[in-house]
Write a protein that holds these residues in place. Structure first.
Motif, PDB file in Angstrom:
ATOM      1  N   PRO A   1       0.814  -1.221   0.000  1.00 48.29           N
ATOM      2  CA  PRO A   1       0.000   0.000   0.000  1.00 48.29           C
ATOM      3  C   PRO A   1       0.844   1.267   0.000  1.00 48.29           C
ATOM      4  O   PRO A   1       1.909   1.323   0.608  1.00 48.29           O
ATOM      5  CB  PRO A   1      -0.799  -0.120   1.309  1.00 48.29           C
ATOM      6  N   ALA A   2       0.362   2.285  -0.734  1.00 47.69           N
ATOM      7  CA  ALA A   2       0.929   3.630  -0.690  1.00 47.69           C
ATOM      8  C   ALA A   2      -0.153   4.534  -0.125  1.00 47.69           C
ATOM      9  O   ALA A   2      -1.233   4.666  -0.722  1.00 47.69           O
ATOM     10  CB  ALA A   2       1.350   4.081  -2.078  1.00 47.69           C
ATOM     11  N   LEU A   3       0.082   5.145   1.011  1.00 48.31           N
ATOM     12  CA  LEU A   3      -0.931   5.936   1.703  1.00 48.31           C
ATOM     13  C   LEU A   3      -0.873   7.378   1.230  1.00 48.31           C
ATOM     14  O   LEU A   3       0.161   8.042   1.354  1.00 48.31           O
ATOM     15  CB  LEU A   3      -0.719   5.842   3.215  1.00 48.31           C
ATOM     16  N   VAL A   4      -1.990   7.871   0.696  1.00 48.13           N
ATOM     17  CA  VAL A   4      -2.063   9.201   0.089  1.00 48.13           C
ATOM     18  C   VAL A   4      -3.196   9.973   0.760  1.00 48.13           C
ATOM     19  O   VAL A   4      -4.288   9.433   0.961  1.00 48.13           O
ATOM     20  CB  VAL A   4      -2.318   9.098  -1.433  1.00 48.13           C
ATOM     21  N   ASP A   5      -2.953  11.261   1.097  1.00 47.68           N
ATOM     22  CA  ASP A   5      -3.908  11.998   1.928  1.00 47.68           C
ATOM     23  C   ASP A   5      -4.862  12.914   1.168  1.00 47.68           C
ATOM     24  O   ASP A   5      -5.710  13.556   1.785  1.00 47.68           O
ATOM     25  CB  ASP A   5      -3.166  12.819   2.982  1.00 47.68           C
ATOM     26  N   SER A   6      -4.751  13.013  -0.173  1.00 43.07           N
ATOM     27  CA  SER A   6      -5.636  13.918  -0.908  1.00 43.07           C
ATOM     28  C   SER A   6      -5.697  13.533  -2.374  1.00 43.07           C
ATOM     29  O   SER A   6      -4.844  12.780  -2.877  1.00 43.07           O
ATOM     30  CB  SER A   6      -5.144  15.368  -0.782  1.00 43.07           C
ATOM     31  N   GLY A   7      -6.702  14.076  -3.075  1.00 44.83           N
ATOM     32  CA  GLY A   7      -6.817  13.831  -4.503  1.00 44.83           C
ATOM     33  C   GLY A   7      -5.651  14.435  -5.266  1.00 44.83           C
ATOM     34  O   GLY A   7      -5.133  13.831  -6.208  1.00 44.83           O
TER      35      GLY A   7
ATOM     36  N   CYS B   1      -2.677  12.285  -4.912  1.00 45.55           N
ATOM     37  CA  CYS B   1      -2.863  11.060  -5.700  1.00 45.55           C
ATOM     38  C   CYS B   1      -2.455  11.286  -7.148  1.00 45.55           C
ATOM     39  O   CYS B   1      -1.739  10.468  -7.741  1.00 45.55           O
ATOM     40  CB  CYS B   1      -4.320  10.608  -5.621  1.00 45.55           C
ATOM     41  N   LEU B   2      -2.879  12.394  -7.736  1.00 41.61           N
ATOM     42  CA  LEU B   2      -2.551  12.667  -9.133  1.00 41.61           C
ATOM     43  C   LEU B   2      -1.051  12.891  -9.317  1.00 41.61           C
ATOM     44  O   LEU B   2      -0.477  12.476 -10.330  1.00 41.61           O
ATOM     45  CB  LEU B   2      -3.340  13.885  -9.622  1.00 41.61           C
ATOM     46  N   LEU B   3      -0.414  13.546  -8.346  1.00 43.78           N
ATOM     47  CA  LEU B   3       1.038  13.723  -8.420  1.00 43.78           C
ATOM     48  C   LEU B   3       1.756  12.379  -8.342  1.00 43.78           C
ATOM     49  O   LEU B   3       2.725  12.122  -9.062  1.00 43.78           O
ATOM     50  CB  LEU B   3       1.513  14.647  -7.298  1.00 43.78           C
TER      51      LEU B   3
ATOM     52  N   ALA C   1      -4.122  -0.857  -8.462  1.00 46.64           N
ATOM     53  CA  ALA C   1      -5.489  -0.458  -8.116  1.00 46.64           C
ATOM     54  C   ALA C   1      -5.426   0.774  -7.219  1.00 46.64           C
ATOM     55  O   ALA C   1      -4.386   1.080  -6.622  1.00 46.64           O
ATOM     56  CB  ALA C   1      -6.227  -1.592  -7.405  1.00 46.64           C
ATOM     57  N   VAL C   2      -6.562   1.475  -7.141  1.00 42.90           N
ATOM     58  CA  VAL C   2      -6.670   2.658  -6.289  1.00 42.90           C
ATOM     59  C   VAL C   2      -7.911   2.526  -5.420  1.00 42.90           C
ATOM     60  O   VAL C   2      -9.008   2.248  -5.929  1.00 42.90           O
ATOM     61  CB  VAL C   2      -6.765   3.956  -7.126  1.00 42.90           C
ATOM     62  N   LEU C   3      -7.741   2.709  -4.106  1.00 46.45           N
ATOM     63  CA  LEU C   3      -8.865   2.840  -3.177  1.00 46.45           C
ATOM     64  C   LEU C   3      -9.056   4.326  -2.930  1.00 46.45           C
ATOM     65  O   LEU C   3      -8.141   5.005  -2.447  1.00 46.45           O
ATOM     66  CB  LEU C   3      -8.573   2.113  -1.867  1.00 46.45           C
ATOM     67  N   LEU C   4     -10.230   4.864  -3.266  1.00 45.49           N
ATOM     68  CA  LEU C   4     -10.431   6.313  -3.304  1.00 45.49           C
ATOM     69  C   LEU C   4     -11.637   6.732  -2.474  1.00 45.49           C
ATOM     70  O   LEU C   4     -12.776   6.302  -2.741  1.00 45.49           O
ATOM     71  CB  LEU C   4     -10.631   6.760  -4.758  1.00 45.49           C
ATOM     72  N   ASP C   5     -11.398   7.580  -1.469  1.00 41.34           N
ATOM     73  CA  ASP C   5     -12.483   8.137  -0.664  1.00 41.34           C
ATOM     74  C   ASP C   5     -13.183   9.242  -1.448  1.00 41.34           C
ATOM     75  O   ASP C   5     -12.529  10.060  -2.105  1.00 41.34           O
ATOM     76  CB  ASP C   5     -11.908   8.689   0.646  1.00 41.34           C
ATOM     77  N   LEU C   6     -14.503   9.301  -1.371  1.00 35.94           N
ATOM     78  CA  LEU C   6     -15.249  10.311  -2.122  1.00 35.94           C
ATOM     79  C   LEU C   6     -15.268  11.658  -1.416  1.00 35.94           C
ATOM     80  O   LEU C   6     -15.276  12.701  -2.055  1.00 35.94           O
ATOM     81  CB  LEU C   6     -16.685   9.845  -2.364  1.00 35.94           C
TER      82      LEU C   6
ATOM     83  N   ALA D   1     -14.037  14.242  -8.728  1.00 38.73           N
ATOM     84  CA  ALA D   1     -13.115  14.918  -9.646  1.00 38.73           C
ATOM     85  C   ALA D   1     -11.819  14.119  -9.801  1.00 38.73           C
ATOM     86  O   ALA D   1     -11.271  14.007 -10.908  1.00 38.73           O
ATOM     87  CB  ALA D   1     -12.802  16.327  -9.139  1.00 38.73           C
ATOM     88  N   THR D   2     -11.335  13.553  -8.694  1.00 31.84           N
ATOM     89  CA  THR D   2     -10.125  12.725  -8.773  1.00 31.84           C
ATOM     90  C   THR D   2     -10.371  11.490  -9.617  1.00 31.84           C
ATOM     91  O   THR D   2      -9.526  11.098 -10.434  1.00 31.84           O
ATOM     92  CB  THR D   2      -9.672  12.317  -7.362  1.00 31.84           C
ATOM     93  N   LEU D   3     -11.534  10.880  -9.452  1.00 35.19           N
ATOM     94  CA  LEU D   3     -11.902   9.699 -10.236  1.00 35.19           C
ATOM     95  C   LEU D   3     -11.923  10.033 -11.723  1.00 35.19           C
ATOM     96  O   LEU D   3     -11.412   9.261 -12.560  1.00 35.19           O
ATOM     97  CB  LEU D   3     -13.270   9.175  -9.783  1.00 35.19           C
ATOM     98  N   GLU D   4     -12.485  11.175 -12.076  1.00 38.61           N
ATOM     99  CA  GLU D   4     -12.533  11.570 -13.489  1.00 38.61           C
ATOM    100  C   GLU D   4     -11.129  11.734 -14.071  1.00 38.61           C
ATOM    101  O   GLU D   4     -10.863  11.317 -15.205  1.00 38.61           O
ATOM    102  CB  GLU D   4     -13.323  12.882 -13.632  1.00 38.61           C
ATOM    103  N   ARG D   5     -10.210  12.334 -13.294  1.00 35.11           N
ATOM    104  CA  ARG D   5      -8.844  12.524 -13.779  1.00 35.11           C
ATOM    105  C   ARG D   5      -8.124  11.186 -13.936  1.00 35.11           C
ATOM    106  O   ARG D   5      -7.379  10.978 -14.893  1.00 35.11           O
ATOM    107  CB  ARG D   5      -8.071  13.421 -12.799  1.00 35.11           C
ATOM    108  N   ILE D   6      -8.351  10.291 -12.993  1.00 37.74           N
ATOM    109  CA  ILE D   6      -7.713   8.972 -13.091  1.00 37.74           C
ATOM    110  C   ILE D   6      -8.224   8.233 -14.318  1.00 37.74           C
ATOM    111  O   ILE D   6      -7.454   7.644 -15.084  1.00 37.74           O
ATOM    112  CB  ILE D   6      -7.970   8.140 -11.814  1.00 37.74           C
ATOM    113  N   ARG D   7      -9.524   8.276 -14.535  1.00 39.41           N
ATOM    114  CA  ARG D   7     -10.102   7.559 -15.673  1.00 39.41           C
ATOM    115  C   ARG D   7      -9.641   8.171 -16.997  1.00 39.41           C
ATOM    116  O   ARG D   7      -9.482   7.466 -17.993  1.00 39.41           O
ATOM    117  CB  ARG D   7     -11.635   7.605 -15.609  1.00 39.41           C
ATOM    118  N   ALA D   8      -9.412   9.491 -17.011  1.00 36.98           N
ATOM    119  CA  ALA D   8      -9.008  10.152 -18.253  1.00 36.98           C
ATOM    120  C   ALA D   8      -7.596   9.777 -18.667  1.00 36.98           C
ATOM    121  O   ALA D   8      -7.307   9.641 -19.856  1.00 36.98           O
ATOM    122  CB  ALA D   8      -9.127  11.670 -18.097  1.00 36.98           C
TER     123      ALA D   8
END
Length: 487
Positions: free
Chosen positions: A33-39, A42-44, A53-58, A67-74
């Motif tokens: 696991p890589a622990l990330v504190d914000s969207g 995550c993008l950086l 895989a990514v586990l993403l809090d809404l 918005a983070t989900l949209e950037r990941i999918r793009a």
């Protein structure tokens, strides 16, 4: 999950206690696991590494989960994203699935369900990659490419793998091997395929204009700046930027490029305003960029930013009968365009093409085919239509680049040379065995041994430099040293 290194999973949540708990569960299941504190974080992180895989809090401050989900999918279309939400209402679930989430988990989270969902997502993703690879193998060469040799098949495989990510790619290869074609293939198979692809040859831009070409300028920024101009980074607009011959950038421009890669923001020349930019960087050069960085000619910190994933484009001399496929393709295409019919090539002429070392690679072959198209008769290219001396054995006193290296010293697809220098073996006289001359009576093995000894003598026993001069990998050289008992 199988053997090997632990599989990477991003855990993106602003709650430190939940991040730590989920991370511990995943680590106990054999994942990394890589622990990330914000969207935003995550993008950086995704710019440097692509997880399984990514586990993403809404519900996060700043850049929210949707918005983070949209950037990941793009930009990482193939990475499964599992949404974590405390609001398990139907509307939220429908929206996340419509945005491309693989699955969702409601808080409070149950350990077994979370681990099972993550493992299933990773295995499904891996299966999709394997199926895509098998389909491509069954279809033969990758669209846009011609070649079925082992080095090219390995290149196709790596293009497929890296295209599914958004990390920076560095392409190395001799001039004329098709580095831009590789860059375009990566873009076409990526999540950015619908956005622009912009190619820039850094060697063709005067040093004084490099900043303007890359970052743009404001009206009046310098003499001749009559209007605002968008640079290549802004022209990309979510797509891929290909910087060819990146080693030719000036030190000042290298420093600015490093900041843009780190911050994903830029300033146009003549402006103090910072502009956010969205891009994928693909760079290339025919030079040894690592050596340039060690010598201080290229910023070392920038080197590590752009050489995240390295691809080696094999020279044509290592691609075996791909030269035949390429020649037939070039002649057929050019024949239809210039003569209204396809032009073929005789077996004797093909033998000459196979024997040539192709220092100019695919570009040189294309030029040879165009020349032959002009001189050939009856729509058939014969040896006389090829440039004089191409593919012919060299004279004893006049070593030629056309001489072919002994096949037994050819590196494998897994062991490509790390230099573009012409091979010593390529310059060795290629007299028929048993002919007059100092090599008369030598077996192929004897000629190999002699070439190795001469290269080692030339470089004072330095094996690394000798292997580069010979055009083979170090592993092959060491094996030959043991085989021939050379100390």
């Amino acid at each position: 999950m199988g053997e090997g290194e632990p599989v990477r999973v991003f855990v993106v949540d602003d709650d430190p206690h939940l991040r730590a708990l989920v991370g511990a569960w995943l680590e106990a299941a054999g994942l990394s696991p890589a622990l990330v504190d914000s969207g935003e974080s995550c993008l950086l992180a995704l710019a440097d590494e692509t997880p399984a895989a990514v586990l993403l809090d809404l519900s996060m401050p700043g850049l929210g989960g949707i918005a983070t989900l949209e950037r990941i999918r793009a930009h990482h279309a193939h990475v499964p994203v599992i949404v974590l939400t405390a609001a398990a209402d139907v509307a939220t679930i429908v929206e996340t699935m419509r945005k491309g989430a693989y699955d969702f988990l409601s808080k409070p989270i149950e350990r077994t369900k979370l681990v099972t969902t993550v493992v299933n997502a990773i295995e499904k993703h891996a299966m999709e990659l394997r199926i895509a690879s098998l389909e491509r193998d069954a279809a033969g060469a990758m669209p846009g490419f011609t070649g079925e040799s082992p080095p090219m098949r390995r290149l196709y495989h790596l293009i497929d793998r890296v295209a599914a990510t958004d990390i920076s790619v560095f392409i190395h290869g001799e001039s004329g091997t098709g580095k831009e074609l590789v860059a375009r293939a990566i873009h076409a198979r990526s999540g950015r395929a619908e956005a622009p692809f912009v190619a820039l040859n850094c060697a063709a831009i005067p040093e004084s204009l490099q900043d303007s070409e890359l970052f743009g300028h404001e009206k009046g920024a310098f003499t001749g700046a009559a209007a605002r101009r968008l640079g290549s980074f802004e022209q990309v607009a979510g797509g891929s930027l290909f910087l060819d011959e990146v080693a030719e950038l000036s030190p000042a421009t290298q420093a600015k490029l490093l900041r843009v890669l780190q911050e994903r923001r830029l300033q146009r020349v003549g402006s103090s305003q910072e502009i956010p930019v969205d891009f994928r960087l693909i760079s290339a050069t025919h030079q040894d960029l690592g050596a340039a960085a060690r010598a201080g000619r290229f910023r070392e910190d920038l080197y590590y930013r752009i050489v995240v994933f390295e691809l080696e484009v094999p020279p044509l001399r290592q691609r075996g009968d791909d030269v035949v496929l390429l020649a037939r393709r070039f002649l057929a295409q050019a024949g239809r365009e210039l003569r209204g019919r396809e032009v073929t090539i005789s077996e004797e002429a093909l033998a000459r093409l196979r024997a040539h070392r192709w220092p100019g690679n695919v570009r040189e072959l294309q030029n040879v085919c165009q020349r032959a198209l002009v001189t050939c008769e009856d729509g058939v290219v014969r040896p006389g239509d090829l440039p004089g001396g191409l593919g012919l054995p060299s004279a004893p006193n006049g070593p030629s680049e056309g001489a072919a290296a002994p096949a037994a010293l050819s590196p494998s697809a897994e062991e490509l040379p790390t230099t573009s220098a012409p091979s010593t073996l390529a310059r060795a006289p290629a007299e028929p065995l048993g002919s007059a001359g100092e090599d008369a009576g030598l077996s192929l093995a004897g000629m190999e041994k002699q070439a190795i000894v001469e290269a080692l003598r030339q470089y004072g026993g330095n094996r690394a430099r000798a292997s580069k001069q010979l055009g083979i990998g170090r592993t092959t050289l060491y094996r030959k040293l043991r085989e021939y008992g050379i100390e």
